[in-house]
Design an enzyme around this catalytic site. Sequence first.
Site, short mmCIF file in Angstrom:
data_model
loop_
_atom_site.label_atom_id
_atom_site.label_comp_id
_atom_site.label_asym_id
_atom_site.label_seq_id
_atom_site.Cartn_x
_atom_site.Cartn_y
_atom_site.Cartn_z
NE ARG A 1 -1.89 6.46 7.34
CZ ARG A 1 -1.25 7.58 6.75
NH1 ARG A 1 -1.20 8.86 7.22
NH2 ARG A 1 -0.73 7.28 5.68
CD GLU B 1 -11.33 -0.14 4.99
OE1 GLU B 1 -11.16 0.10 3.77
OE2 GLU B 1 -12.25 -0.22 5.28
CG ASP C 1 -1.70 -2.58 5.48
OD1 ASP C 1 -0.63 -2.73 5.12
OD2 ASP C 1 -1.99 -1.19 5.68
CE1 TYR D 1 1.79 4.03 6.97
CE2 TYR D 1 0.04 2.91 8.07
CZ TYR D 1 0.41 3.71 7.03
OH TYR D 1 -0.36 4.07 6.35
CG ASP E 1 -6.53 -3.77 8.01
OD1 ASP E 1 -6.30 -3.95 6.61
OD2 ASP E 1 -5.74 -2.69 8.23
CG HIS F 1 0.53 -1.23 10.08
ND1 HIS F 1 -0.71 -0.94 10.07
CD2 HIS F 1 1.24 -1.41 8.92
CE1 HIS F 1 -0.86 -0.69 8.67
NE2 HIS F 1 0.06 -0.99 8.07
CD GLU G 1 -2.86 -1.29 2.36
OE1 GLU G 1 -3.31 -0.20 2.90
OE2 GLU G 1 -3.17 -2.24 2.83
#
Length: 779
Positions: free
Chosen positions: A290, A86, A82, A288, A84, A333, A9
């Site tokens: 976020r 999303e 990632d 990371y 998850d 993350h 991403e």
Amino acid sequence: MAKNLVIVESPAKAKTIESYLGKEFLVASSYGHIRDLEKKNKGIDIDNHFRPVYKIPEDKKNVVKELKKLAQKAEAIWLATDEDREGEAISWHLKEALELSDKKIKRIVFDEITKKAILDAIENPRGIDYNLVNAQQARRVLDRLVGFELSPILWKKIRTKLSAGRVQSVAVRLIVEREREIDAFVPESRFKVVGLFSFVDEQGNEQQLKAELARFLKDEKEVEEFLSKCSTADFIVEDVEKKPFKRSPAAPFTTSTLQQEAARKLRYSVSRTMLIAQKLYEAGYITYMRTDSVNLSDFALDAAEQAIKNDFGSKYHHKRTYQTKSANAQEAHEAIRPTDFSRETISASKDEKALYELIWKRAIASQMSDAEIERTTIKISAKGLSDQFTAKGEVILFDGFLKVYLEDSDEENGENGEEGILPPVKKGLKLKMESITATERFTRPPARYTEASLVKKLEELGIGRPSTYAPTISTIQKRGYVHKEERQGKEREYKVISLLQNGKLKKEIKTEITGADKGKLFPTDIAMMVTDFLIEHFPEIMDYQFTARVEEELDEIAIGKLEYEEMLKEFYFPFHEKVEKTGEVERPSSERILGKDPQTGWIVSVRLARFGPVAQKTDPNNPEAKPIYAALRKDQKLETITLEEALDLFKLPRVVGEYEGKEVVAAIGRFGPYIRHDDKFVSIKKQFDPYTITLEEAIQVIDAKRVSDSEKYIKVFDEDPSYQILNGRWGPYLKAGKKNVKLPKDREPSSFTFEECVALANNTEETKEKKKGRKKSKG
DNA sequence: CAGTGAGCGAGCTTCCGCTTGACTT
């Protein structure tokens, strides 16, 4: 050409990963989501099983084009987005948008960016998890339905361009409700009692001991009774108690805790913190930024251990793992940490350096030993007194993690505190009373939210995600629901009653400032109206538990226990019915009748008008006559303003008198109170009150302004009068048309020639303001 | 920059969550 294409991403991540993989691998980035619901028809074919209609947004077309080109040349495409909801959806969108066959794709995941983790992932590819993708699509579609059906109702019933959504409307509700709690709060006064005692220690030195009464006294009468008893009392040390206790470090940062601590310790806004963290991440200094995880990778745990043992010695190290507290954390993350624990600081801008050091300290401290502290409590009593005085002190026996870091708290601690070292006393020691002071204290209303404390609250409620906290806060401000503001407090009197050594009572009245607030979030009148309206018609969406309930269902979709369409059907049809019904209700009125103007008998009311909240006076006997208007001040609210305060508003603009044959008028404008004379305006912000300023004072102000104006122009060029050398707030500068240019400091400002100024102006970049304006007009 | 406050009613606004960029004259 590489045989393998890996897609992640984030481009910064792509760079790192590529360095771990061999020449056979090319790593590219999707820059987040690559497709979104189209705007027309809400992007959902409701009648056709809620089928989402996707579109590649304009700014993503190039990314998709590039990826497609690379994918066509590769033999295998590794979807490494990632781990998850999303991320899974992004992988699926990539497969769809790049038209990849199932055979060609391999889905891989890793939750830390280390060579080992990535090679492991490559060894264990899987397919796309369609249940998880469906959960994401349900989330996306539900948010679109809520947002795009509620917002138009607000346009119709309240004001155009307003917005509503699952996250933002609840955020606004929190702020509105807090404001109302504050409005409804009635402070109670009570007396805090502090005694100052003295004694002579074993070395013959006089020592002092300050102690607080265990409870508050309720009023002046009780204080007087208590102090009169004290005046004849013999005080002794009743008890000395020492208790050891331990303090543990906080978990390493998540997005939310980073935002909170950067606000408390560095005074950064939430968006500033994220901007700086982004730079640190791109430079490879931190992981990371976020994330909702407090977890550290094995690599990080080892590296932290090494750094702590090197810097502080092994007794300062204590390996710890932390558990996340938020229920719907996705933990794709690691926690936010330095990539290299031996790098205590970095050379970068001041902001980046400060934030980096904060992250380093927090992560290091999280792997350090407990602090060992001894708390001493001394109780002081006297015969005939039922209450005891208490002194508390703390001594750090072993500092542990406190050596590097202590988390701040949001408590606005005023007077509690000073827990330092206490003098050595033994049980039974006789004390001399020096003074006993009872100070009137008022209970305080709950604190307004700051950006960071709002983020904390939202996270607790499971509303919003690390990537949206900062944007949500700016959205509710952009929509005019919330303002970040500074409020001047008001003076308040409080009583201080002291018992002196000679047994006499001293009474004083002192003043303090109360209600002052800085950098807090204040709701607007429109926020209150919208919140009330939405709660009335859509209570379930405004419920603080709504997101939590949605999340439960999404989890069920993710494990295949619930169908995408089933969930949306259950939600949408009853919701849509309410939307239709609400379309029929009358527009809510914001009008509040406050009473009558005692002088004219006209009706005084307040309401929300086109340009904001306004007070108006209307003649009840002549409804045709034009009402008289006066805008409310920034610190006044429709729902709390009183008749007296509203009547005051009509006193402005006020004719103060005449000067040089022209009227002098005092009023309050957009930039605060001002004086107008001869079509010129002079701000009187802090020094004078427009309601009371006299003609003499006003003339003084006008003359002072003339003097400063005359000093303003150092030079105006005849060649082009738009070129001027001016005296500004920060010293002399060149004004060239609309452009402001700094002048070299080593010369007398009046000595610059026109040619020199033109050259200076042409060499200077446009100011930020203008750049922004240009960008806007383009879009 | 120091004012306004209604009405024609075009055509537009709006959600949340993932990620950074920024053409040329």
